[in-house]
Design an enzyme around this catalytic site. Sequence first.
Site, PDB file in Angstrom:
ATOM      1  CB  THR A   1       4.351   9.949  28.615  1.00 31.95           C
ATOM      2  OG1 THR A   1       5.153   8.883  27.971  1.00 31.95           O
ATOM      3  CG2 THR A   1       5.545  11.064  28.484  1.00 31.95           C
TER       4      THR A   1
ATOM      5  CG  ASN B   1     -19.921  20.213  40.170  1.00 30.67           C
ATOM      6  OD1 ASN B   1     -20.301  19.392  40.974  1.00 30.67           O
ATOM      7  ND2 ASN B   1     -20.570  19.945  39.042  1.00 30.67           N
TER       8      ASN B   1
ATOM      9  CB  CYS C   1     -19.685  17.310  34.417  1.00 29.53           C
ATOM     10  SG  CYS C   1     -18.715  19.057  35.287  1.00 29.53           S
TER      11      CYS C   1
ATOM     12  CD  GLN D   1     -15.995  23.458  40.722  1.00 22.60           C
ATOM     13  OE1 GLN D   1     -15.503  24.749  41.039  1.00 22.60           O
ATOM     14  NE2 GLN D   1     -16.087  22.925  39.531  1.00 22.60           N
TER      15      GLN D   1
ATOM     16  CG  HIS E   1     -10.000  22.012  33.513  1.00 18.41           C
ATOM     17  ND1 HIS E   1     -11.294  22.580  33.022  1.00 18.41           N
ATOM     18  CD2 HIS E   1     -10.340  20.937  33.982  1.00 18.41           C
ATOM     19  CE1 HIS E   1     -12.202  21.523  33.506  1.00 18.41           C
ATOM     20  NE2 HIS E   1     -11.665  20.598  33.819  1.00 18.41           N
TER      21      HIS E   1
ATOM     22  CB  THR F   1     -13.163  12.485  34.833  1.00 16.19           C
ATOM     23  OG1 THR F   1     -13.951  13.488  34.746  1.00 16.19           O
ATOM     24  CG2 THR F   1     -13.930  11.507  34.480  1.00 16.19           C
TER      25      THR F   1
HETATM   26  C1  LIG Z   1     -14.900  19.754  36.626  1.00 18.39           C
HETATM   27  C2  LIG Z   1     -15.027  18.657  37.775  1.00 18.39           C
HETATM   28  C3  LIG Z   1     -14.732  17.380  37.717  1.00 18.39           C
HETATM   29  C4  LIG Z   1     -14.160  16.745  36.526  1.00 18.39           C
HETATM   30  O1  LIG Z   1     -12.750  17.177  36.084  1.00 18.39           O
HETATM   31  P1  LIG Z   1     -12.003  16.752  34.938  1.00 18.39           P
HETATM   32  O2  LIG Z   1     -10.556  17.322  35.192  1.00 18.39           O
HETATM   33  O3  LIG Z   1     -12.745  17.761  33.984  1.00 18.39           O
HETATM   34  O4  LIG Z   1     -12.179  15.425  34.522  1.00 18.39           O
HETATM   35  C5  LIG Z   1     -14.916  16.412  38.830  1.00 18.39           C
HETATM   36  N1  LIG Z   1     -15.701  16.957  39.789  1.00 18.39           N
HETATM   37  C6  LIG Z   1     -16.106  18.051  39.798  1.00 18.39           C
HETATM   38  C7  LIG Z   1     -16.700  18.642  41.319  1.00 18.39           C
HETATM   39  C8  LIG Z   1     -15.764  19.060  39.170  1.00 18.39           C
HETATM   40  O5  LIG Z   1     -16.296  20.219  39.166  1.00 18.39           O
END
Ligand SMILES: *Cc1c(COP(=O)(O)O)cnc(C)c1O
Length: 395
Positions: A250, A162, A336, A190, A212, A83
Amino acid sequence: MSSNGNNAPVKLPIYLDNHATTPLDPLVLEAMLPFLRDKFGNAASNSHSFGWAAAAAVEMARRQIATAIGASAQEIVFTSGATESDNLAIKGVAEACSDKGNHIITAVSEHKAVLDSCKRLEKSGCLVTWLPVKSDGLIDLDQLKTAFTDRTILVSIMAANNETGVLQPIEEIGRLCRERGVLFHSDAVQALGKVPLDVTRASLDLASLTAHKLYGPKGCGALYVSQSPSVRLVPMIDGGGHENGLRSGTLNVPGIVGFGKACEIAQNEMPEESCRLAGLRNRLRDRLLAGLDHVVVNGCMEHRLPGNLNMSFLQVEGETLLTGLNDVALSSGSACSSGKTHASHVLKALGLSDEAAGSAIRFGIGRFNTEAEIDYVAGRVIELVKNLREVSALS
Ligand SMILES: *Cc1c(COP(=O)(O)O)cnc(C)c1O
């Protein structure tokens, strides 16, 4: 424990929402642990060995991440997640290139982090072209060609969606941008570690990544910022001048170490894992299509992430289906938007009716799912959809 038709045991609940987040790979956790314990130094402390150890680990992770996308280590800027990376790429270019133009091109099926960054810029005087997508989920390259103006500074199109897993033709998009001297950003969250991603082949100037979604920790992401050709970018967060001044703060050393390890594992396992996931995904699709009438696959199957299946179960509310499937973690769309429930903007963009979009389920199959789990889920979905349809036919 429960059992499927073959009596293979499955452990409940089953996690099948790997587009929302993924479990931490045990090898990633193992790599991170020393940096949560005795190797706790600040990577910016250059006067002692605690800092040097942290900095060395960060630089190794930077190389691992760069290698996974065909970049060089200096082109990786660490952030708190994708994000933030999307915000930095889009707002950072808009501000840095305001002398050159104010026009941005994106697509209606993008992640909210891209859509809302563009909407914010629209309020402050930028012009945004929102490209539609075809019923298969892909953008129309001819529409992109005609969208460019001499004021266009940036195109932002995701590599993989996503919700539907649909892969955009980023190499062609990159070529069109490069020919016109327009910067190309892709939210590649993704795609990373799931399908081949090469910043040179795709002529990418900027790419958003996060740990993640590929079995790394939450709260750690990166922005790839090309150095040749070099990209002008205004930072969003000012402070100590970390990350070449592009992102002060940091560094999250354990997270970064885990992110690097996750990229290394994904790169090594991709050829085998993508075949296995596509096999499981096709098995799930085939069982659901064989067991139920009035189901449709959303988005094209040909250009799609191997672990993704998005299907509408007509005459059934997606939310009701999810509530009934209480032993399977699934979602009706993206996670999201902080749990808001309204018809997915991505599925609406494919031209789905409210009913079809409202009856959609996203299956996100990942590294730790098994064939027995897929068979269990297929059986549960078929049984529940049939029951729900019977009940609604009676009322
Ligand atoms: C999960 C996702 C995000 C957001 O990522 P975060 O690290 O959770 O902020 C942005 N773009 C796509 C396509 C996602 O699947």
